[in-house]
Design an enzyme around this catalytic site. Structure first.
Site, PDB file in Angstrom:
ATOM      1  CD  GLU A   1      -3.044  -1.017   2.215  1.00 24.75           C
ATOM      2  OE1 GLU A   1      -4.117  -0.446   2.053  1.00 24.75           O
ATOM      3  OE2 GLU A   1      -2.732  -1.569   3.275  1.00 24.75           O
TER       4      GLU A   1
ATOM      5  CG  HIS B   1      -8.602   5.965   1.673  1.00 20.16           C
ATOM      6  ND1 HIS B   1      -8.493   5.781   0.311  1.00 20.16           N
ATOM      7  CD2 HIS B   1      -8.028   4.883   2.243  1.00 20.16           C
ATOM      8  CE1 HIS B   1      -7.891   4.613   0.080  1.00 20.16           C
ATOM      9  NE2 HIS B   1      -7.590   4.061   1.234  1.00 20.16           N
TER      10      HIS B   1
ATOM     11  NE  ARG C   1      -4.272   5.388   3.016  1.00 20.07           N
ATOM     12  CZ  ARG C   1      -4.771   4.469   3.799  1.00 20.07           C
ATOM     13  NH1 ARG C   1      -5.317   4.831   4.937  1.00 20.07           N
ATOM     14  NH2 ARG C   1      -4.743   3.228   3.462  1.00 20.07           N
TER      15      ARG C   1
ATOM     16  CG  HIS D   1      -9.789   6.145   5.703  1.00 20.20           C
ATOM     17  ND1 HIS D   1     -10.736   5.203   5.403  1.00 20.20           N
ATOM     18  CD2 HIS D   1      -8.627   5.456   5.911  1.00 20.20           C
ATOM     19  CE1 HIS D   1     -10.186   3.995   5.421  1.00 20.20           C
ATOM     20  NE2 HIS D   1      -8.911   4.118   5.749  1.00 20.20           N
TER      21      HIS D   1
ATOM     22  NE  ARG E   1      -4.561   4.883   9.483  1.00 19.57           N
ATOM     23  CZ  ARG E   1      -5.078   3.956   8.701  1.00 19.57           C
ATOM     24  NH1 ARG E   1      -4.688   2.706   8.790  1.00 19.57           N
ATOM     25  NH2 ARG E   1      -6.028   4.265   7.831  1.00 19.57           N
TER      26      ARG E   1
HETATM   27  P1  FAD Z   1     -13.958   0.437  15.770  1.00 19.72           P
HETATM   28  O1  FAD Z   1     -13.719  -0.758  14.981  1.00 19.72           O
HETATM   29  O2  FAD Z   1     -14.452   1.628  15.058  1.00 19.72           O
HETATM   30  O3  FAD Z   1     -14.988   0.072  16.903  1.00 19.72           O
HETATM   31  C1  FAD Z   1     -15.540   1.056  17.749  1.00 19.72           C
HETATM   32  C2  FAD Z   1     -16.645   0.435  18.548  1.00 19.72           C
HETATM   33  O4  FAD Z   1     -17.063   1.306  19.593  1.00 19.72           O
HETATM   34  C3  FAD Z   1     -17.908   0.120  17.761  1.00 19.72           C
HETATM   35  O5  FAD Z   1     -18.363  -1.133  18.175  1.00 19.72           O
HETATM   36  C4  FAD Z   1     -18.882   1.226  18.177  1.00 19.72           C
HETATM   37  O6  FAD Z   1     -20.221   0.869  18.033  1.00 19.72           O
HETATM   38  C5  FAD Z   1     -18.494   1.368  19.640  1.00 19.72           C
HETATM   39  N1  FAD Z   1     -18.828   2.648  20.273  1.00 19.72           N
HETATM   40  C6  FAD Z   1     -18.460   3.890  19.870  1.00 19.72           C
HETATM   41  N2  FAD Z   1     -18.899   4.797  20.762  1.00 19.72           N
HETATM   42  C7  FAD Z   1     -19.559   4.132  21.735  1.00 19.72           C
HETATM   43  C8  FAD Z   1     -20.238   4.518  22.923  1.00 19.72           C
HETATM   44  N3  FAD Z   1     -20.339   5.802  23.283  1.00 19.72           N
HETATM   45  N4  FAD Z   1     -20.812   3.563  23.677  1.00 19.72           N
HETATM   46  C9  FAD Z   1     -20.745   2.263  23.327  1.00 19.72           C
HETATM   47  N5  FAD Z   1     -20.104   1.841  22.209  1.00 19.72           N
HETATM   48  C10 FAD Z   1     -19.519   2.764  21.438  1.00 19.72           C
HETATM   49  N6  FAD Z   1      -6.988   0.017   9.025  1.00 19.72           N
HETATM   50  C11 FAD Z   1      -6.021  -0.873   8.735  1.00 19.72           C
HETATM   51  O7  FAD Z   1      -5.064  -1.041   9.510  1.00 19.72           O
HETATM   52  N7  FAD Z   1      -6.109  -1.609   7.593  1.00 19.72           N
HETATM   53  C12 FAD Z   1      -7.125  -1.486   6.716  1.00 19.72           C
HETATM   54  O8  FAD Z   1      -7.171  -2.181   5.717  1.00 19.72           O
HETATM   55  C13 FAD Z   1      -8.128  -0.541   7.002  1.00 19.72           C
HETATM   56  N8  FAD Z   1      -9.154  -0.346   6.134  1.00 19.72           N
HETATM   57  C14 FAD Z   1     -10.172   0.467   6.498  1.00 19.72           C
HETATM   58  C15 FAD Z   1     -11.287   0.558   5.660  1.00 19.72           C
HETATM   59  C16 FAD Z   1     -12.372   1.313   6.047  1.00 19.72           C
HETATM   60  C17 FAD Z   1     -13.577   1.414   5.139  1.00 19.72           C
HETATM   61  C18 FAD Z   1     -12.344   2.015   7.273  1.00 19.72           C
HETATM   62  C19 FAD Z   1     -13.523   2.826   7.695  1.00 19.72           C
HETATM   63  C20 FAD Z   1     -11.237   1.952   8.081  1.00 19.72           C
HETATM   64  C21 FAD Z   1     -10.143   1.184   7.717  1.00 19.72           C
HETATM   65  N9  FAD Z   1      -9.022   1.076   8.518  1.00 19.72           N
HETATM   66  C22 FAD Z   1      -8.034   0.185   8.204  1.00 19.72           C
HETATM   67  C23 FAD Z   1      -8.989   1.720   9.826  1.00 19.72           C
HETATM   68  C24 FAD Z   1      -9.363   0.685  10.886  1.00 19.72           C
HETATM   69  O9  FAD Z   1     -10.422  -0.088  10.403  1.00 19.72           O
HETATM   70  C25 FAD Z   1      -9.758   1.338  12.187  1.00 19.72           C
HETATM   71  O10 FAD Z   1      -8.809   2.276  12.588  1.00 19.72           O
HETATM   72  C26 FAD Z   1      -9.885   0.282  13.274  1.00 19.72           C
HETATM   73  O11 FAD Z   1     -10.685  -0.768  12.819  1.00 19.72           O
HETATM   74  C27 FAD Z   1     -10.457   0.883  14.524  1.00 19.72           C
HETATM   75  O12 FAD Z   1     -10.754  -0.160  15.404  1.00 19.72           O
HETATM   76  P2  FAD Z   1     -11.291   0.159  16.851  1.00 19.72           P
HETATM   77  O13 FAD Z   1     -11.497  -1.146  17.532  1.00 19.72           O
HETATM   78  O14 FAD Z   1     -10.432   1.155  17.499  1.00 19.72           O
HETATM   79  O15 FAD Z   1     -12.674   0.900  16.602  1.00 19.72           O
HETATM   80  C1  SIN Z   2      -7.273   0.587   2.394  1.00 14.82           C
HETATM   81  O1  SIN Z   2      -7.515  -0.607   2.171  1.00 14.82           O
HETATM   82  O2  SIN Z   2      -6.979   1.398   1.509  1.00 14.82           O
HETATM   83  C2  SIN Z   2      -7.363   1.077   3.795  1.00 14.82           C
HETATM   84  C3  SIN Z   2      -6.143   0.727   4.507  1.00 14.82           C
HETATM   85  C4  SIN Z   2      -6.005   1.547   5.743  1.00 14.82           C
HETATM   86  O3  SIN Z   2      -6.759   2.491   5.957  1.00 14.82           O
HETATM   87  O4  SIN Z   2      -5.083   1.271   6.512  1.00 14.82           O
END
Ligand code: FAD
Ligand code: SIN
Length: 547
Positions: free
Chosen positions: A122, A244, A290, A349, A384
């Site tokens: 990437e 993104h 990015r 993103h 990032r």
């Molecule tokens: P999240 O997975 O966002 O989970 C947050 C949780 O908290 C959810 O369950 C939500 O409902 C809950 N929540 C929020 N507020 C409250 C509240 N007040 N009370 C109770 N529950 C609450 N990163 C990579 O490293 N590789 C990738 O390929 C990649 N691709 C991505 C593609 C997309 C489309 C997106 C959107 C992001 C991508 N990212 C990627 C970024 C990555 O997915 C996120 O940074 C990561 O998944 C965040 O994980 P998390 O557990 O911190 O939060």
């Molecule tokens: C992507 O697949 O382009 C998202 C990867 C990331 O946000 O880390």
């Protein structure tokens, strides 16, 4: 109003990869006499993590071309030198363990015909080091394996209580600035509950929904940050919002489905409607960091050009196999990648900033931790490096568990006058925000203000305009204690987070990484490349351009 009170050893807020993994590791390794509460405001599997496409960084011994020092260098370079070296090194060094442990939890990373792990590339990575699941469904694959483990592994499940449709609305902070738990609100029953624990961890994800165009699902409203801001926790780097470059951009639709950067990693190229290959002159071409690519696309769009991804370089069969989800979603939207270019534009993103923490999640408030996207460990700096965030979720959740496993996690329901008065506000006050405000409309206003004024390009004037408009919306909530719905709590949180981003962006007057101030001189080395595209002369195949 009667209110339920419960005690746990640990309260985990959020069921993304950070929250789920922390819950599993805690249940496996720690003594939790009062059990673990996993609280989530939607269903267990809804979160940003579920939609992650490209993959997760793994610096593995078997990948001979890679090394910790290369990964550290790439991360720091993409972050424009603002990352914390020790944090980057620690997370990189722990990536091998993280990947192996995810595999032990049932995550089935993609392999080649020789049954070896497949690594992809990437933006801003100098070597192939990103592991993926189901081609372009990495987040779904990891989240699914972790949810299954939590539900089906009896030893784990017996230690974890799950609350769905339940939002954390306020932290219980005592007079000595110790976190004692939180107040939750169940959206289905409309009941509040006081939840006590010696340790509370926010794994609430990012802030994407604060912007009109975002790749993030609707739950991503920055709640954890808002809770921490209200608890006077230190917050860091909020000016750094990652846009993104390539979200699917469809006419008459505000939704932005991600077209993974790994599509460019496998050979797709960015072109404009005139067929100009406008990333051609950048040293890293389509795989520049990015922030650079997003600004170049923004410049094209500002000139009135449309921007497309030409995926023909990948080959149809490989594309279908490697990116089945993207292929299907494009087709559902009448874009056949075998014939058509994919129309793309940038979208909010990822939030590089967040609740300031150590790698084990410890925040500046005692007993309050944050992990995953809600936290700012200073891994990412100003921008990032792709696929570092899922890795950070897992490594920091692991560290969090190692740290608190050494503590006595017997809950002791310590309630001082300060905590009591917070509880009383929810138990007794009928002081709701107006029930007839149009939350959907107000959320849309916040999102528009942020997109138009605090987006890819900012100026002091645009930031001040945004602040004044957001302040006006905030007045609706003045002098009120409680909201009437989960949606209203989200709106209130979005306002707080939006102001936090604006104020951070106002304070940083120079441009660096994802924070670009058009009214200043860029200082970052990567920003040196801004404007290089003007020199591009390459033409792609005009016949495939969608009008
Ligand atoms: P999240 O997975 O966002 O989970 C947050 C949780 O908290 C959810 O369950 C939500 O409902 C809950 N929540 C929020 N507020 C409250 C509240 N007040 N009370 C109770 N529950 C609450 N990163 C990579 O490293 N590789 C990738 O390929 C990649 N691709 C991505 C593609 C997309 C489309 C997106 C959107 C992001 C991508 N990212 C990627 C970024 C990555 O997915 C996120 O940074 C990561 O998944 C965040 O994980 P998390 O557990 O911190 O939060
Ligand atoms: C992507 O697949 O382009 C998202 C990867 C990331 O946000 O880390």
């Amino acid at each position: 109003m009667p209110m339920k009170h419960s005690t746990y050893s640990v309260i985990i807020v959020g069921s993304g990869i950070a929250g789920l993994y922390a819950a599993i590791k805690l249940a496996q390794t720690a003594k939790v006499p009062d059990g673990i509460l996993l609280l989530t405001k939607s269903t267990l599997s809804e979160c940003n993590s579920r939609y992650a496409q490209g993959g997760i960084v793994g610096v593995l011994d078997e990948n001979k071309q890679d090394s910790i020092s290369l990964h550290v260098a790439d991360t720091i370079k993409a972050g424009c030198g603002l990352s914390d070296f020790n944090v980057v090194k620690f997370i990189s060094e722990n990536s091998q363990h993280a990947i192996k442990d995810l595999m032990a939890c049932g995550v089935d990373f993609d392999k080649n015909e020789q049954n070896q792990l497949n690594f992809t590339l990437e933006g801003a990575h100098s070597v192939r080091r990103i592991l993926h699941v189901g081609g372009d469904a990495t987040g779904y694959g990891i989240e699914k394996a972790l949810v299954e483990k939590i539900k089906n592994d009896k030893a784990i499940a017996s230690n974890i209580t799950i609350y769905e449709q339940t939002i954390a609305v306020e932290l219980l902070i005592d007079a000595n600035k110790n976190c004692r738990g939180l107040i939750s609100y169940n959206a289905a029953t409309k009941e509040y509950e006081a939840l006590y624990a010696p340790v509370t961890v926010l794994a609430t994800g990012g802030t994407g929904q604060v912007y009109k165009y975002t790749t993030n699902p609707s739950v991503t409203t920055g709640d954890g940050l808002a809770l921490a801001i209200k608890a006077h926790a230190e917050i860091k780097d909020m000016e750094f919002i990652q846009f993104h470059p390539t979200a699917l951009s469809l006419e008459n639709s505000d939704s932005r489905f991600l077209i993974s950067e790994s599509v460019r990693g496998e050979g797709a190229k960015l072109i404009n409607q005139n067929g100009e290959y406008f990333m051609k002159n950048h040293p890293q071409k389509d795989l520049a960091p990015r922030d650079v690519v997003a600004r170049e696309i923004y410049a094209q769009l500002s000139k009135g050009n449309k921007v497309f991804l030409d995926a023909s370089f990948i080959g149809v069969e490989k594309f279908k196999k490697r990116f089945p989800n993207i292929y299907k979603t494009c087709l559902e939207n009448n874009i056949d990648i075998t014939k058509d270019f994919i129309p793309v534009s940038p979208a909010a993103h990822y939030c590089m900033g967040g609740i300031k923490t150590e790698v084990n999640g410890q925040s500046s408030v005692n007993n309050l931790y944050a992990i995953g996207e809600a936290a700012c460990t200073s891994l990412h700096g100003a921008n990032r490096l792709a696929s570092n965030s899922l890795l950070e979720c897992v490594v920091c959740a692991h560290e969090f568990v190692s740290t608190i496993s050494k503590q006595n996690l017997l809950s002791s329901k310590i309630i001082d006058e300060t905590v009591l008065s917070t509880i009383k506000r929810y138990a007794e006050t009928e002081n709701y925000y107006s029930v007839d405000i149009n939350v959907t409309e107000l959320k849309a206003q916040v999102k528009n203000i942020m997109w138009n004024n605090v987006g890819i390009i900012r100026t002091e004037s645009s930031l001040l305009t945004a602040l004044s408009e957001i302040n006006k919306i905030e007045e609706i909530f003045a002098n009120k204690d409680k909201c009437a719905s989960l949606d209203e709590y989200e709106l209130r949180n979005m306002i707080l987070v939006a102001k936090c981003i604006i104020n951070a962006a106002l304070s940083r007057k120079d441009s660096i990484g994802a924070h670009y101030r058009a009214d200043s001189t860029p200082v970052s080395t990567v920003n040196e490349h801004a404007g290089f595209a003007e020199k591009s002369e390459d033409k792609a195949d005009d016949s495939k351009i969608i009008a």
